[in-house]
Design an enzyme around this catalytic site. Structure first.
Site, PDB file in Angstrom:
ATOM      1  N   TRP A 326       0.841  -1.206   0.000  1.00 32.26           N
ATOM      2  CA  TRP A 326       0.000   0.000   0.000  1.00 32.26           C
ATOM      3  C   TRP A 326       0.873   1.253   0.000  1.00 32.26           C
ATOM      4  CZ3 TRP A 326      -0.363   4.130   3.405  1.00 32.26           C
ATOM      5  CH2 TRP A 326      -1.440   4.993   3.210  1.00 32.26           C
ATOM      6  N   HIS A 327       1.996   1.173   0.732  1.00 29.50           N
ATOM      7  CA  HIS A 327       2.854   2.358   0.825  1.00 29.50           C
ATOM      8  C   HIS A 327       3.515   2.707  -0.498  1.00 29.50           C
ATOM      9  CE1 HIS A 327       2.479   2.017   5.199  1.00 29.50           C
ATOM     10  NE2 HIS A 327       2.817   3.289   5.193  1.00 29.50           N
ATOM     11  N   GLY A 328       3.824   1.723  -1.281  1.00 32.14           N
ATOM     12  CA  GLY A 328       4.484   2.047  -2.545  1.00 32.14           C
ATOM     13  C   GLY A 328       4.503   0.849  -3.470  1.00 32.14           C
ATOM     14  N   PHE A 466       2.531   8.188  -1.794  1.00 27.86           N
ATOM     15  CA  PHE A 466       1.855   6.919  -1.531  1.00 27.86           C
ATOM     16  C   PHE A 466       0.375   7.046  -1.843  1.00 27.86           C
ATOM     17  CE2 PHE A 466       5.314   7.067   1.806  1.00 27.86           C
ATOM     18  CZ  PHE A 466       6.233   6.529   0.963  1.00 27.86           C
TER      19      PHE A 466
END
Lengths: 466, 383
Positions: A326-328, A466
């Site tokens: 999800w972050h990257g 993000f």
């Protein structure tokens, strides 16, 4: 639009706040104004992404109405599936299709068959990870009948697009804000407004004074193509850890402050995470709204810890892997997620089998070291960079101080030590006593004044990517 | 009544004795209502910003607002070049345009070669919008445009992720001629520049310099024909102490950033260059375009790690097309070998010195404009 820009500070926020409180007796008009202002805020640099926000809002509002009206189970599941597909599909296309294409090509190049797919030219819409999670939580909560549907499309659009938290959180769930949106305060609550000012100024100072200063240390070291020496590697890691924390916590505090100025209370997002004495506590203190989102919508539906230790560990690992993704959109983020998943599993095993307690300062130090090593994978742009940096941390690329002299001054070092001390020893913005004194007003205004002067250097927030 | 007596009347607790302690207890630490806090905060913030803006407006350290009370502490190439061009009765016969990389092209040498009087109007970090703004500025302030124009183009200047140079946005004489790059934020710059840290710091330096009477010795200055003189560096070069290696390393780091995210040439900047050339050629100005040279070490680093060669190729192609359409002359002087330049005759990795710039001009002009081939009649008309 950035919070730390002249347009926002001198034009957008004064006009929006003024209109918001002038229109106190007309709730519909106020919500409309808030939606227009939020869309303007969102589309300031890329107006075309406004349509994406609009589509996401309309789809989930319509699905929400159906989910509430429908009683047939399979039909309700179908409506939920539509919401999940539209939100995750949008996120998948805009955020992950490039990543998947690159991964497929990497495999095909490894097999010496050339590029299998063409790399798509897709720009990541800012904040998409945050608002899709919000609309997703609304549909799931309605499916679970934990909330009532929004009164109107305007109410729902105001919830989704509310500018303070639209781009980088906190991830506000509809049930957190439902009552507040339905019963807007007509007159300004000065107590909330003063708290809002406090949070906003603290957040802005964290960003401009602490995070940006740490960035001036970390970036030159990390942008240098040559492998770092031992001291430079540690300095870059510490500086980046400080930068990331104050950058993100600063944004969250500003969002909470702006919400309070508008009369809304958002959930807390950071609780001095670097003071955590184990990795589980760290995740209760860092990006709290994402942690609770993943717990309630992923970990618990997967079974949580109800089906024995092994399944509980598997669930933890899945949650953290997806949290990393999800972050990257990159394998380094997946590895970062896996690293945290394994640490959480390790902590769980330790808690079960070992009863002795480590002294708190030592536990905090050890947790901090584990966490900042994770940031190395979070910051690295490639495996090569991450492995080089790791080798530098153990002195495999030498221990000279040469590069440090060129890029880091004594002032920078003092600033970094001060920032780390703030992380470890001072209370956070929510814990501090708000200084409702003349001196407090002077200091708060002075701090914001100084921050405004520094807006001449554009510095976007790290979490925007993000 | 003394202030101490005033405090006595306010019934401060006896334990609080000194004036400063009384001040702190009575005012600084006294609790106020949230509404008062908000109002006081707003008042102090607005007053503080207004005071800073007033200071910067009055001192005007970058000569943006033409208050002229104190001499500007920081001169920028744009301010100096515009001032010099304004002072000329007519447009110069020959004009050199481009970034700081063209600042060592000698007008005197060109006069010997071509017979024309040249002015070097190169400015730091010039992008096509700067070139167009200068051409439009000359057109609006003079009756004529130059007869001959030499234009050096940097590949990095066409990267759309790099915004217009802030010194162009801040320049009140050039700004009106760069309307294509004036976003709302850029238009607000005249106001927001008044409350920047950089401007405030420069204002304070300016006041301090004026109060102490100290003279600011510039690192570089311009001759009357616009040619740059690098005071410190040229002295060090003459003395054999100059550290070219560090300067090259610095440029390598800087330029890796410029080419980090550069997938294509900026369409807007190509259009602006087109406009500038169209304006010049329509007034029968002879235009000589060239790509500015890089030190071989920088070129090698950029070639290895960035899209530099692809973008250079794109820009070369664009210039060749432009040259064909608009009947201008074009040479790619990006590689030193193209004009048989000397890799030691550089200030750093991007700024050639006189020997190299002469070779560049020889290559650019070939034999066409050598004085011997100009008819006396042509020279008379031009002079």
């Amino acid at each position: 639009m950035l919070f730390n820009s002249y347009v926002f500070m001198l034009l957008f926020i004064p006009v929006t706040l003024m209109l918001w409180w002038i229109l106190g007796k007309y709730p519909q008009l106020r919500l409309l104004m808030l939606v227009i202002a939020s869309y303007l805020f969102y589309g300031w640099n890329h107006w075309e992404f406004v349509f994406l926000l609009l589509v996401s809002t309309v789809v989930d509002f319509a699905v929400g109405q159906r989910l509430d009206e429908e009683y047939c189970d399979w039909k309700r599941r179908c409506w939920l599936a539509i919401s999940l597909i539209s939100n995750l599909g949008m996120l998948g296309y805009f955020k992950y299709c490039g990543f998947f294409a690159e991964s497929i090509n990497a495999v095909s190049q490894f097999l010496r068959t050339g590029d299998a797919v063409q790399l798509p030219d897709v720009i990541l819409p800012i904040g998409i990870s945050f608002y899709t999670f919000q609309t997703l939580s609304y549909s799931i909560d309605l499916y679970r009948r934990q909330v009532k549907p929004a009164r109107s499309l305007l109410h729902f659009a105001a919830y989704v697009s509310m500018f303070p938290q639209l781009i980088a959180g906190p991830i506000v769930r509809y049930k957190d804000i439902e009552e507040q949106i339905n019963a807007l305060p007509q007159r300004i609550d000065w107590s909330l407004a003063s708290q809002g000012i406090w949070f906003f100024v603290i957040g802005m100072s964290q960003k401009i004074i602490l995070a940006d200063t740490a960035a001036t240390i970390a970036n030159p070291l990390l942008d240098n193509p040559e492998p770092m020496q031992f001291f430079a590697a540690w300095l870059a890691l510490l500086a980046y850890s400080v930068q990331l924390y104050f950058d993100f916590a600063g944004y969250s505090n500003m969002a909470i402050g702006l919400g309070l100025m508008l009369g809304f209370t958002f959930p807390t997002n950071f609780d001095s995470p670097y003071q955590a004495n184990n990795i589980q506590e760290f995740w209760r203190r860092w990006h709290i709204t994402l942690g609770t989102f993943l717990r309630d919508y992923l970990y618990i539906p997967l079974g949580g810890n109800r089906y024995g230790r092994w399944l509980s560990m598997r669930n933890l690992l899945i949650v953290m892997l997806l949290g990393g993704l999800w972050h990257g959109a990159g394998w380094t983020f997946v590895l970062w997620g896996a690293y945290h998943g394994l640490m959480l599993i390790g902590h769980s095993v330790y808690r079960t089998h070992f009863k002795f307690t480590i002294p708190r300062p030592l536990a905090i130090a050890v947790t901090f070291l584990f966490v900042i090593y994770g940031w190395l994978w979070f910051r690295a742009t490639s495996f090569q960079m991450a492995t080089d940096w790791t080798l530098s941390l153990i002195g495999r690329h030498g221990v000279e101080l040469r590069l440090l002299h060129e890029v880091v001054s004594i002032g920078d070092l003092v600033a970094l030590i001060s920032a780390l001390s703030i992380c470890w020893f001072l209370p956070n913005a929510s814990q501090m006593r708000r200084p409702l004194t003349i001196g407090g007003a002077v200091i708060t205004a002075g701090l914001l004044c100084f921050c405004i002067l520094r807006f001449d250097v554009e510095s976007p927030f790290l979490y925007f990517q993000f | 009544m003394s202030s101490v007596k005033v405090f006595d009347k306010l019934k401060i607790p006896d334990a609080v004795n000194s004036f400063s302690e009384r001040f702190v207890v009575r005012y600084w630490c006294s609790e106020i209502a949230p509404k008062q806090f908000c109002k006081l905060f707003g008042l102090i913030l607005v007053t503080g910003l207004a005071a800073i803006a007033t200071l910067n407006f009055i001192v005007d350290p970058y000569a943006q607002y033409a208050t002229g009370i104190l001499p500007p502490v920081v001169q920028t190439t744009r301010i100096e070049k515009v001032a010099a061009l304004s002072a000329m009765p007519d447009a110069p016969c020959g004009l050199i345009l481009g970034s700081s990389r063209v600042l060592k092209i000698e007008p005197e040498y060109l006069k010997r070669q071509t017979g024309f009087d040249f002015y070097n109007a190169g400015v730091n970090y010039a992008r096509p919008e700067d070139i167009l703004a200068i051409v439009r500025f000359i057109e609006s302030s003079k009756k004529n445009l130059p007869k001959i124009c030499i234009m050096g183009l940097d590949v990095a200047a066409f990267n759309e992720t790099i915004p217009p140079d802030e010194r162009l946005i801040a320049n009140r004489q050039l700004r009106p001629f760069a309307s294509e790059v004036m976003s709302i934020e850029n238009r607000l710059r005249t106001l927001t520049d008044l409350i920047t840290f950089k401007q405030t710091k420069s204002s304070i330096s300016s006041i301090a310099a004026n109060l102490s009477g100290s003279e600011n010795i510039p690192h570089e200055s311009f001759q009357t024909d616009g040619l740059i003189v690098y005071h410190h560096r040229e002295c060090e070069i003459k003395a054999g102490r100059y550290d070219l290696r560090s300067a090259i390393d610095y440029n390598c780091r800087e330029y890796l950033g410029f080419f980090d995210d550069y997938p294509r040439l900026s369409a807007l900047r190509c259009h602006l260059l087109d406009l500038a050339i169209e304006k010049l050629t329509s007034s029968e100005c002879e235009v000589y375009l060239f790509l500015t040279p890089n030190h071989p070490e920088l070129a090698s680093v950029l070639t290895e790690k960035t899209s530099f060669r692809d973008r250079e190729h794109d820009l070369e192609q664009f210039c060749r097309d432009l040259a064909q359409q608009s009947n201008v002359h074009f040479e790619n002087l990006s590689d030193l070998a193209s004009f048989e330049g000397d890799s030691n005759d550089f200030v750093d990795a991007i700024h050639p010195l006189e020997f190299n710039t002469r070779l560049m001009m020889n290559r650019l002009f070939g034999v066409k404009h050598l004085v011997g081939q100009q008819t006396q009649e042509t020279l008379d008309v031009i002079q």
